[in-house]
Design a protein around this motif. Structure first.
Motif, short mmCIF file in Angstrom:
data_model
loop_
_atom_site.label_atom_id
_atom_site.label_comp_id
_atom_site.label_asym_id
_atom_site.label_seq_id
_atom_site.Cartn_x
_atom_site.Cartn_y
_atom_site.Cartn_z
N ALA A 13 0.89 -1.29 0.07
CA ALA A 13 0.17 -0.09 0.10
C ALA A 13 0.97 1.17 -0.10
O ALA A 13 0.63 2.12 -0.63
CB ALA A 13 -0.91 -0.03 1.32
N ILE A 14 1.87 1.08 0.76
CA ILE A 14 2.79 2.28 0.74
C ILE A 14 3.52 2.58 -0.45
O ILE A 14 3.76 3.78 -1.10
CB ILE A 14 3.84 2.19 1.81
CG1 ILE A 14 3.37 2.37 3.20
CG2 ILE A 14 5.19 3.26 1.53
CD1 ILE A 14 4.34 2.05 4.40
N ASP A 15 3.78 1.47 -1.18
CA ASP A 15 4.45 1.50 -2.57
C ASP A 15 3.37 2.21 -3.69
O ASP A 15 3.93 3.18 -4.17
CB ASP A 15 4.85 0.25 -3.23
CG ASP A 15 6.04 -0.39 -2.60
OD1 ASP A 15 6.99 0.42 -1.75
OD2 ASP A 15 6.50 -1.63 -2.51
N ARG A 16 2.19 1.85 -3.35
CA ARG A 16 1.17 2.42 -4.21
C ARG A 16 0.98 3.87 -4.22
O ARG A 16 0.86 4.58 -5.06
CB ARG A 16 -0.09 1.69 -4.12
CG ARG A 16 -0.17 0.40 -4.77
CD ARG A 16 -1.62 -0.35 -4.65
NE ARG A 16 -2.59 0.40 -5.22
CZ ARG A 16 -2.84 0.49 -6.64
NH1 ARG A 16 -2.28 -0.24 -7.47
NH2 ARG A 16 -4.07 1.16 -7.05
N GLU A 17 1.14 4.41 -2.87
CA GLU A 17 0.85 5.77 -2.28
C GLU A 17 2.08 6.47 -2.95
O GLU A 17 2.04 7.64 -3.36
CB GLU A 17 0.64 6.03 -0.90
CG GLU A 17 -0.51 5.19 -0.26
CD GLU A 17 -1.87 5.98 -0.94
OE1 GLU A 17 -1.81 7.08 -1.28
OE2 GLU A 17 -2.86 5.39 -0.75
N HIS A 50 -1.06 10.00 3.15
CA HIS A 50 -1.33 8.60 3.02
C HIS A 50 -0.23 7.78 3.52
O HIS A 50 -0.41 6.70 4.25
CB HIS A 50 -2.14 8.34 1.88
CG HIS A 50 -3.06 9.07 1.40
ND1 HIS A 50 -3.83 9.06 -0.02
CD2 HIS A 50 -3.74 10.10 2.24
CE1 HIS A 50 -4.53 9.96 0.32
NE2 HIS A 50 -4.75 10.48 1.41
N VAL A 51 0.81 7.84 2.99
CA VAL A 51 2.14 7.14 3.49
C VAL A 51 2.52 7.22 4.83
O VAL A 51 2.59 6.17 5.49
CB VAL A 51 3.46 7.89 2.77
CG1 VAL A 51 4.73 7.01 3.21
CG2 VAL A 51 3.32 7.41 1.09
N THR A 106 -9.63 1.65 -4.10
CA THR A 106 -10.63 1.10 -3.20
C THR A 106 -11.22 -0.35 -3.83
O THR A 106 -11.11 -1.17 -3.02
CB THR A 106 -11.92 2.12 -3.29
OG1 THR A 106 -11.63 3.34 -2.83
CG2 THR A 106 -13.09 1.39 -2.26
N LYS A 107 -11.04 -0.24 -5.09
CA LYS A 107 -11.60 -1.79 -5.79
C LYS A 107 -10.58 -3.02 -5.28
O LYS A 107 -10.86 -3.82 -4.96
CB LYS A 107 -12.26 -1.66 -7.23
CG LYS A 107 -12.69 -2.96 -7.77
CD LYS A 107 -12.96 -2.53 -9.13
CE LYS A 107 -13.50 -3.80 -9.76
NZ LYS A 107 -13.45 -5.17 -9.53
N LEU A 108 -9.46 -2.46 -5.67
CA LEU A 108 -8.30 -3.33 -5.41
C LEU A 108 -8.48 -3.69 -4.11
O LEU A 108 -8.10 -5.10 -3.90
CB LEU A 108 -6.84 -2.68 -5.69
CG LEU A 108 -5.78 -3.62 -5.33
CD1 LEU A 108 -5.51 -4.70 -6.45
CD2 LEU A 108 -4.41 -2.70 -5.31
N TYR A 109 -8.36 -3.21 -2.97
CA TYR A 109 -8.39 -3.52 -1.68
C TYR A 109 -9.56 -4.46 -1.07
O TYR A 109 -9.52 -5.34 -0.46
CB TYR A 109 -8.16 -2.69 -0.75
CG TYR A 109 -6.67 -1.81 -0.85
CD1 TYR A 109 -5.40 -2.71 -0.93
CD2 TYR A 109 -6.40 -0.42 -0.95
CE1 TYR A 109 -4.36 -2.03 -1.06
CE2 TYR A 109 -5.29 -0.02 -1.44
CZ TYR A 109 -4.25 -0.61 -1.23
OH TYR A 109 -2.93 -0.31 -1.37
N LYS A 110 -10.68 -4.15 -1.77
CA LYS A 110 -11.83 -4.87 -1.40
C LYS A 110 -11.65 -6.02 -2.24
O LYS A 110 -12.04 -7.13 -1.61
CB LYS A 110 -13.10 -4.16 -2.35
CG LYS A 110 -13.75 -3.05 -1.26
CD LYS A 110 -14.90 -2.45 -2.14
CE LYS A 110 -15.66 -1.51 -1.05
NZ LYS A 110 -16.71 -0.90 -1.87
N ASP A 111 -11.30 -6.29 -3.53
CA ASP A 111 -11.27 -7.46 -4.13
C ASP A 111 -10.12 -8.36 -3.37
O ASP A 111 -10.51 -9.50 -3.17
CB ASP A 111 -10.50 -7.17 -5.61
CG ASP A 111 -11.70 -6.52 -6.45
OD1 ASP A 111 -13.05 -6.60 -6.09
OD2 ASP A 111 -11.47 -6.28 -7.54
N ARG A 127 -9.83 -2.07 6.05
CA ARG A 127 -9.52 -0.87 6.27
C ARG A 127 -8.79 -0.21 5.29
O ARG A 127 -9.00 1.15 5.06
CB ARG A 127 -8.49 -0.95 7.73
CG ARG A 127 -7.74 0.26 8.09
CD ARG A 127 -8.79 1.22 8.66
NE ARG A 127 -8.29 2.65 8.76
CZ ARG A 127 -7.60 2.76 10.22
NH1 ARG A 127 -7.71 2.06 10.98
NH2 ARG A 127 -6.95 4.10 10.13
N LEU A 128 -7.71 -0.71 4.54
CA LEU A 128 -7.16 0.12 3.53
C LEU A 128 -8.29 0.48 2.37
O LEU A 128 -8.37 1.67 1.84
CB LEU A 128 -6.18 -0.98 2.78
CG LEU A 128 -4.82 -0.94 3.61
CD1 LEU A 128 -3.83 -1.95 3.02
CD2 LEU A 128 -4.06 0.09 3.89
#
Length: 151
Positions: A13-17, A50-51, A106-111, A127-128
């Motif tokens: 998630a940090i890398d994505r941010e 966000h990071v 949002t969709k990525l983390y839900k999936d 949570r993410l």
């Protein structure tokens, strides 16, 4: 094993941010007007925040991760066509790009949450997803207040 998975998820998630930070930095070089540069700089700073949030989540024990209340979804981005970054973007284009990025995250983390069996890891992913949904809501509200109210 759970702690290791938790760390990998948060690092991902940090890398994505950080990718988003770089994305908004690059867009600042692309646009012509100072007001657009300022908005993109604000988006860059938001992603940097966000990071920090994710780094703080990483410091928590996985058992202490709390879910947020349900995040409202205005669904504005659901009806918008994705925009490609260009040097002639306007305010509306920038908001659409930001909304779509948050929508995809949002969709990525839900999936991902739907695919894991461990309840603690699922909770972290949800949570993410909630964090990203909150970011999307912020852009949708701006879009509603500025773009839709003008039309």
């Amino acid at each position: 094993m759970i702690k290791e998975s938790f760390k990998k998820i948060i690092d991902f998630a940090i890398d994505r941010e950080l990718e988003a930070v770089d994305f908004y930095k690059e867009l600042q070089e692309l646009v012509k007007f100072q007001s657009q540069k300022n908005m993109l700089l604000e988006l860059q700073h938001m992603e940097e925040g966000h990071v920090t949030t994710l780094e703080n989540i990483l410091k928590e024990k996985i058992e202490n991760i709390q879910l947020k209340d349900e995040i409202k979804d205005l669904k504005i981005s659901d009806y918008l066509v994705e925009k490609e970054p260009s040097n002639n973007m306007n305010y509306q284009d920038i908001l659409i790009i930001a909304m779509k990025r948050e929508e995809n995250s949002t969709k990525l983390y839900k999936d991902l949450a739907e695919k894991v069996s461990d309840e603690q890891i699922k909770k972290v992913l949800i949570r993410l997803s909630q964090e990203e949904a909150a970011h999307k809501l912020r852009f949708e509200k701006l879009y509603d207040e500025v773009i839709l109210k003008e039309n």
